[in-house]
Design an enzyme around this catalytic site. Structure first.
Site, PDB file in Angstrom:
ATOM      1  CB  ILE A 159      -6.318  33.718  40.297  1.00  0.00           C
ATOM      2  CG1 ILE A 159      -7.419  33.539  38.994  1.00  0.00           C
ATOM      3  CG2 ILE A 159      -8.649  33.859  41.519  1.00  0.00           C
ATOM      4  CD1 ILE A 159      -8.171  32.516  38.692  1.00  0.00           C
ATOM      5  CG  ASP A 178       0.656  26.043  43.785  1.00  0.00           C
ATOM      6  OD1 ASP A 178       1.454  25.471  43.257  1.00  0.00           O
ATOM      7  OD2 ASP A 178       0.056  27.190  43.367  1.00  0.00           O
ATOM      8  CB  CYS A 206      -5.249  24.733  43.633  1.00  0.00           C
ATOM      9  SG  CYS A 206      -6.556  23.789  44.054  1.00  0.00           S
ATOM     10  N   PRO A 207      -6.377  24.388  40.111  1.00  0.00           N
ATOM     11  CG  PRO A 207      -5.158  24.095  38.528  1.00  0.00           C
ATOM     12  CD  PRO A 207      -5.014  24.416  39.839  1.00  0.00           C
ATOM     13  CB  THR A 233     -14.063  31.577  44.160  1.00  0.00           C
ATOM     14  OG1 THR A 233     -12.246  31.956  43.983  1.00  0.00           O
ATOM     15  CG2 THR A 233     -14.291  32.344  44.797  1.00  0.00           C
ATOM     16  CB  SER A 234     -11.348  26.931  42.263  1.00  0.00           C
ATOM     17  OG  SER A 234      -9.337  26.669  42.325  1.00  0.00           O
ATOM     18  NE  ARG A 235     -13.685  24.518  36.733  1.00  0.00           N
ATOM     19  CZ  ARG A 235     -13.590  25.821  36.314  1.00  0.00           C
ATOM     20  NH1 ARG A 235     -13.955  27.072  37.575  1.00  0.00           N
ATOM     21  NH2 ARG A 235     -13.171  26.497  35.158  1.00  0.00           N
ATOM     22  CG  ASP A 259     -18.845  31.523  42.076  1.00  0.00           C
ATOM     23  OD1 ASP A 259     -19.477  32.158  42.324  1.00  0.00           O
ATOM     24  OD2 ASP A 259     -17.752  31.180  40.894  1.00  0.00           O
ATOM     25  CD  GLU A 264     -20.315  24.542  39.365  1.00  0.00           C
ATOM     26  OE1 GLU A 264     -19.735  24.701  40.404  1.00  0.00           O
ATOM     27  OE2 GLU A 264     -19.877  25.294  38.457  1.00  0.00           O
ATOM     28  CG  HIS A 296     -18.890  29.152  38.198  1.00  0.00           C
ATOM     29  ND1 HIS A 296     -18.462  27.429  37.889  1.00  0.00           N
ATOM     30  CD2 HIS A 296     -17.769  29.567  38.065  1.00  0.00           C
ATOM     31  CE1 HIS A 296     -17.495  27.058  37.666  1.00  0.00           C
ATOM     32  NE2 HIS A 296     -17.048  28.700  37.396  1.00  0.00           N
TER      33      HIS A 296
HETATM   34  P1  NAD Z   1      -3.119  29.098  37.740  1.00  0.00           P
HETATM   35  O1  NAD Z   1      -2.751  27.750  36.179  1.00  0.00           O
HETATM   36  O2  NAD Z   1      -2.904  30.826  37.027  1.00  0.00           O
HETATM   37  O3  NAD Z   1      -2.898  28.912  38.596  1.00  0.00           O
HETATM   38  C1  NAD Z   1      -2.876  27.893  39.719  1.00  0.00           C
HETATM   39  C2  NAD Z   1      -2.408  27.069  40.395  1.00  0.00           C
HETATM   40  O4  NAD Z   1      -2.076  26.488  41.411  1.00  0.00           O
HETATM   41  C3  NAD Z   1      -0.797  27.210  40.173  1.00  0.00           C
HETATM   42  O5  NAD Z   1      -0.320  28.021  40.581  1.00  0.00           O
HETATM   43  C4  NAD Z   1      -0.026  25.778  40.316  1.00  0.00           C
HETATM   44  O6  NAD Z   1       0.562  25.151  40.445  1.00  0.00           O
HETATM   45  C5  NAD Z   1      -1.564  25.384  41.739  1.00  0.00           C
HETATM   46  N1  NAD Z   1      -1.643  23.812  41.414  1.00  0.00           N
HETATM   47  C6  NAD Z   1      -2.197  23.223  40.773  1.00  0.00           C
HETATM   48  N2  NAD Z   1      -2.493  22.300  41.323  1.00  0.00           N
HETATM   49  C7  NAD Z   1      -2.012  21.625  42.718  1.00  0.00           C
HETATM   50  C8  NAD Z   1      -2.702  20.706  43.765  1.00  0.00           C
HETATM   51  N3  NAD Z   1      -2.568  20.155  43.164  1.00  0.00           N
HETATM   52  N4  NAD Z   1      -2.021  21.745  44.897  1.00  0.00           N
HETATM   53  C9  NAD Z   1      -1.930  23.190  45.131  1.00  0.00           C
HETATM   54  N5  NAD Z   1      -1.641  23.515  44.585  1.00  0.00           N
HETATM   55  C10 NAD Z   1      -1.636  23.234  42.885  1.00  0.00           C
HETATM   56  O7  NAD Z   1      -4.768  29.675  37.523  1.00  0.00           O
HETATM   57  P2  NAD Z   1      -5.931  29.962  37.806  1.00  0.00           P
HETATM   58  O8  NAD Z   1      -6.131  31.484  36.505  1.00  0.00           O
HETATM   59  O9  NAD Z   1      -5.296  31.073  39.356  1.00  0.00           O
HETATM   60  O10 NAD Z   1      -7.030  29.823  38.141  1.00  0.00           O
HETATM   61  C11 NAD Z   1      -7.163  28.971  38.898  1.00  0.00           C
HETATM   62  C12 NAD Z   1      -8.514  28.082  39.367  1.00  0.00           C
HETATM   63  O11 NAD Z   1      -9.556  28.888  39.343  1.00  0.00           O
HETATM   64  C13 NAD Z   1      -8.976  27.509  37.662  1.00  0.00           C
HETATM   65  O12 NAD Z   1      -7.809  26.414  37.735  1.00  0.00           O
HETATM   66  C14 NAD Z   1     -10.661  27.588  37.191  1.00  0.00           C
HETATM   67  O13 NAD Z   1     -10.883  25.926  38.211  1.00  0.00           O
HETATM   68  C15 NAD Z   1     -11.053  28.506  38.803  1.00  0.00           C
HETATM   69  N6  NAD Z   1     -11.305  30.040  37.717  1.00  0.00           N
HETATM   70  C16 NAD Z   1     -12.543  30.100  38.382  1.00  0.00           C
HETATM   71  C17 NAD Z   1     -13.843  31.318  37.977  1.00  0.00           C
HETATM   72  C18 NAD Z   1     -15.218  31.212  38.367  1.00  0.00           C
HETATM   73  O14 NAD Z   1     -15.859  31.635  37.817  1.00  0.00           O
HETATM   74  N7  NAD Z   1     -15.718  31.089  39.864  1.00  0.00           N
HETATM   75  C19 NAD Z   1     -13.065  31.397  36.869  1.00  0.00           C
HETATM   76  C20 NAD Z   1     -11.967  31.484  36.455  1.00  0.00           C
HETATM   77  C21 NAD Z   1     -10.647  30.224  36.923  1.00  0.00           C
END
Ligand code: NAD
Length: 331
Positions: A159, A178, A206-207, A233-235, A259, A264, A296
């Site tokens: 993302i 990252d 990031c997750p 938009t992550s968590r 988001d 939530e 979300h």
């Molecule tokens: P991904 O695994 O492809 O990428 C995550 C990136 O974060 C990786 O490059 C990883 O190295 C990096 N990372 C891990 N720990 C880290 C840290 N402590 N500090 C900095 N970077 C770190 O995941 P993605 O598919 O890009 O998704 C990212 C996040 O988006 C998911 O974990 C999820 O929480 C969130 N998400 C949200 C929605 C939504 O509807 N709002 C939908 C899908 C995903």
């Protein structure tokens, strides 16, 4: 003799889940029952007689829930999302396997982040409300341009990378942090503190893990530029909401686009318009004119929902046919 269909108990299911899963399951290969309840230790017994539970972001599989699922014969947890911070993987019994949908449409989330950002910086949310009331006044609607601004991206996975590409299209200067930088990419990586110091806009991709929890906190906010715009938009747990609120009140933070938000699970995906929301921090954040909250919904596109249903059912089929599945989560 006809094969027994694999029985799936889908928790926290909504109209959209049913619509897309039934489309993919049009040949009736699976028997899917849709429960509105969220999965937790109180509702886990609903899964009795099902080999599979299918869960979403706000279902909660802790040790106790997992033990009930195992006792009741569940063999497979099919996450219909990417993130899995809501599952206690370490304490998941060996007899239960689990898979997620690692990528369904990174564009959906990246584009939503951009939609929120543009809404915020061009004051579209305010203009929309005004013109609906035939108020065509421009006072307080002065925005700013993205071109030439520095955006700091935390997490450059699927993302984050799509988000970066769109930002480049706007002529923004992109820096990123990252934990595991992608050295093969052309992304300019910086240390976390430099990202906090230099960014006009910060977007989190990031997750949520033990390392990243509250990555935006009082200390990191104190290092940021005055007027920074924060997008999440992550968590929700990636931002300390109370620190964010204080940052907004002191005007250190110029705007927030959320988001996802801590807590939530108690409110998102439900209609509270006729009820009193009890989360004071959420109430105060929503009350601020420079905070935009969506519940979300970044994933909520036709394309993403269709891919989610498709991959989730493929994960289940693969596991029961071959005893393993390529999207299985390791623990
Ligand atoms: P991904 O695994 O492809 O990428 C995550 C990136 O974060 C990786 O490059 C990883 O190295 C990096 N990372 C891990 N720990 C880290 C840290 N402590 N500090 C900095 N970077 C770190 O995941 P993605 O598919 O890009 O998704 C990212 C996040 O988006 C998911 O974990 C999820 O929480 C969130 N998400 C949200 C929605 C939504 O509807 N709002 C939908 C899908 C995903």
């Amino acid at each position: 003799m006809e094969h027994e269909k694999i029985k799936i108990a889908m928790f926290d299911s909504k109209t959209n889940d049913k619509r897309f899963f039934e489309q993919v399951n049009s040949d009736g290969k699976f028997k899917i029952d849709y429960f509105e309840e969220r999965l937790n230790f109180k509702t886990a017994s609903l899964a009795t007689g099902y080999e599979v539970v299918c869960i979403f972001t706000n279902d909660n599989i802790d040790k106790k829930t997992a033990e009930i699922l195992e006792k009741n014969g569940v063999k497979f947890i099919a996450l219909r999302c990417a993130g899995y911070n809501n599952v206690d993987l370490k304490n998941l019994p060996k007899g239960i396997r689990i898979a997620n949908v690692p990528a369904y449409s990174p564009y959906a989330i990246a584009e939503h982040a951009i939609a929120m950002l543009l809404t915020s910086v061009r004051r579209i949310h305010k203009a929309y409300n005004r013109t609906k009331m035939f108020n065509f006044d421009l006072d307080d609607l002065v925005g700013f341009e993205l071109h030439g601004k520095t955006v700091g991206v935390i997490g450059t996975g699927r993302i984050g990378k799509k988000f970066i590409n769109i930002c480049r299209g706007f002529g923004m200067n992109v820096i990123a942090y990252d934990k595991y930088p992608d050295e093969t990419s052309k992304i300019k990586y910086v240390e976390k503190d430099e990202l906090f110091r230099e960014s006009d806009i910060i977007s989190i991709h990031c997750p949520l893990t033990n390392f990243s929890k509250h990555i935006i906190n009082r200390n990191s906010i104190s290092k940021m530029k005055k007027g920074v715009v924060i997008i999440n938009t992550s968590r929700g747990g990636l931002i300390d909401s109370d620190a964010l609120l204080d940052g907004l009140k002191s005007k250190k933070i110029g705007a927030a686009c959320l988001d996802v938000i801590e807590g939530e699970a108690d409110v998102f995906f439900h209609d509270f318009s006729n009820h009193i929301v009890k989360d004071d921090t959420l109430i105060r954040l929503i009350a601020l004119p420079n905070v935009i909250v969506t519940s979300h919904q970044a994933f909520l596109t036709e394309e993403a929902l269709s891919n989610i249903a498709d991959t989730t059912l493929k994960n289940i089929e693969e596991f029961f046919r071959m005893g393993k599945c390529k999207n299985e989560l390791q623990r």
